[in-house]
Design a protein around this motif. Structure first.
Motif, PDB file in Angstrom:
ATOM      1  N   GLU A   1      -6.646 -71.363 -17.411  1.00 25.03           N
ATOM      2  CA  GLU A   1      -6.551 -72.251 -16.245  1.00 25.03           C
ATOM      3  C   GLU A   1      -5.111 -72.697 -16.043  1.00 25.03           C
ATOM      4  O   GLU A   1      -4.609 -72.736 -14.916  1.00 25.03           O
ATOM      5  N   ARG A   2      -4.444 -73.046 -17.132  1.00 26.05           N
ATOM      6  CA  ARG A   2      -3.071 -73.530 -17.032  1.00 26.05           C
ATOM      7  C   ARG A   2      -2.144 -72.443 -16.508  1.00 26.05           C
ATOM      8  O   ARG A   2      -1.280 -72.695 -15.664  1.00 26.05           O
TER       9      ARG A   2
ATOM     10  N   ARG B   1      -9.123 -72.864 -21.232  1.00 25.90           N
ATOM     11  CA  ARG B   1      -8.193 -73.918 -20.781  1.00 25.90           C
ATOM     12  C   ARG B   1      -6.786 -73.353 -20.628  1.00 25.90           C
ATOM     13  O   ARG B   1      -6.061 -73.704 -19.694  1.00 25.90           O
TER      14      ARG B   1
END
Length: 405
Positions: free
Chosen positions: A99-100, A96
């Motif tokens: 992805e950011r 995650r």
């Protein structure tokens, strides 16, 4: 009746209960088992027994003792095994964040998370694997619009898999991204003097340059990659763990980085060899074949050259002389036909190592080489034998490459 059922249930629960034990205590147990194994071997092979009478009963007892020690070694090794999912779970949480930072949509697929691995290995795998994941997310996977234009799904896929293959655990990090850019990597390698201007290395050799210290193809440094230290960390860690790395890549389709690591670091199943006055050990899984070369199967590549080839049925296998690595190279080498050739698997190829004698197969206690000895060429470390002697454990890949360390 119900009381009896409860008693049985309690007994079953007790039998399946888990006991938390410090990894340091288990490591201490492994060391003691190793010392026990050496002591038993030393006792059984003691020269004081050579002049005794009927040794039938003694040899039977010694055989039983060796079998018990082997079982204790296996049991002690299993105590230190943990599921690789302990590492994978930590890596999944980082996706995650990747992805950011990259602005990409990423799916992480995990396969074989229940594969068992040595706790000492698991403790050191997280950082190197994190570097590989970051490279896949930052360099490997394309941005969403680029993926759609190439006919791919909007989400990039990174696969993290583990499986036991023989006495090794194979961990693979793969992505369905753009693949490695051969021309860019080769250009940087030439600028750094790793290859000449006219050299065109095969892919399996070229991809290895990405593990050189400071090597990077990134045009700018990001929080994820670009400093040229991540893959170098992976390479160093794998050498410390007696592992090896393989890279496969197809431009436009993706890249796979495979890590091959021994299941256990404490004991090693080896074939013992003698070359001259030196003792060597080779892991059993590295041996492809042991042959006695005939004159018709031995050849030199060119007149006056010491480069030799062994003809093994329909294949021609390059010969690697241990004399060129350890001690002074002899002016007159023993003819290949007068030796025993150990054919070793070195990655995707084979090499033939001539020796004077094949001694025995043993499960040996491995000790890493440290200090000045860490520079010993093409060796994983040393094997302690029950006779009190020490054998060098050969690294077939570095033998094949002619590397110094």
């Amino acid at each position: 009746m119900s009381a009896e059922v409860e008693t049985v249930a309690d007994k079953q629960a007790t039998a399946g209960a888990l006991l938390r034990v410090s990894s340091q205590k288990i490591s201490r147990l492994m060391d003691l088992v190793g010392e026990l194994s050496l002591s038993v071997t030393e006792t059984v092979n003691s020269p004081d027994l050579d002049h005794t009478g009927d040794r039938t009963l003694f040899e039977a007892a010694a055989h039983r003792l060796n079998m018990i020690v082997r079982e204790v070694q296996d049991a002690a090794t299993e105590l230190r095994l943990v599921p690789v999912d302990e590492v994978f779970k930590r890596l999944k949480r980082m996706i995650r964040e990747m992805e950011r930072q990259t602005g990409k949509r990423i799916t992480l697929e995990v396969i074989g998370a229940d594969t068992a691995i040595d706790k000492m290995v698991a403790d050191r795998l997280y950082d190197p694997l994190l570097h590989v994941l970051r490279n896949s997310a930052d360099h490997g996977l394309e941005q969403t619009d680029e993926r759609v234009a190439a006919g791919k799904s909007e989400k990039g896929v990174i696969t993290l898999s583990a499986a036991q293959v023989g006495s090794e655990v194979q961990i693979v990090v793969g992505d369905d991204g753009r693949g490695l850019n051969r021309e860019k990597i080769l250009s940087i390698a030439r600028k750094r003097g790793l290859y000449g201007p006219d050299e065109e290395p095969e892919p399996s050799k070229l991809w290895k340059v990405i593990f050189e210290p400071g090597f990077s193809t990134a045009e700018k440094v990001s929080n994820l990659s670009g400093r040229g230290v991540g893959m170098d960390v992976l390479n160093t860690t794998m050498r410390d763990l007696r592992g090896r790395i393989a890279v496969e890549s197809t431009e436009g389709e993706g890249t796979q980085v495979s890590l091959h690591i021994p299941v256990s670091l404490a004991f090693l199943d080896c074939i013992l060899l003698r070359q001259g006055t030196h003792l060597f050990a080779v892991p059993v899984e590295d041996i492809f074949e042991i042959v006695k070369p005939g004159i018709e199967s031995c050849m030199s590549i060119s007149a006056g050259s010491r480069a030799e080839m062994l003809r093994l049925r329909e294949r021609h296998v390059p010969v690697c002389r241990l004399e060129q690595f350890y001690g002074d190279a002899l002016p007159d080498l023993t003819p290949l036909s007068d030796t025993v050739a150990i054919v070793l698997k070195a990655g995707t190829r084979l090499i033939a190592v001539p020796v004077d004698e094949v001694l025995d197969r043993q499960q040996v206690v491995m000790k890493p080489l440290s200090g000045v000895l860490a520079k010993v060429r093409a060796s994983w470390g040393c094997a302690l034998l029950g006779t009190g002697e020490v054998a060098l454990v050969l690294d077939s890949e570095r033998l094949a490459a002619g590397e110094n360390a």
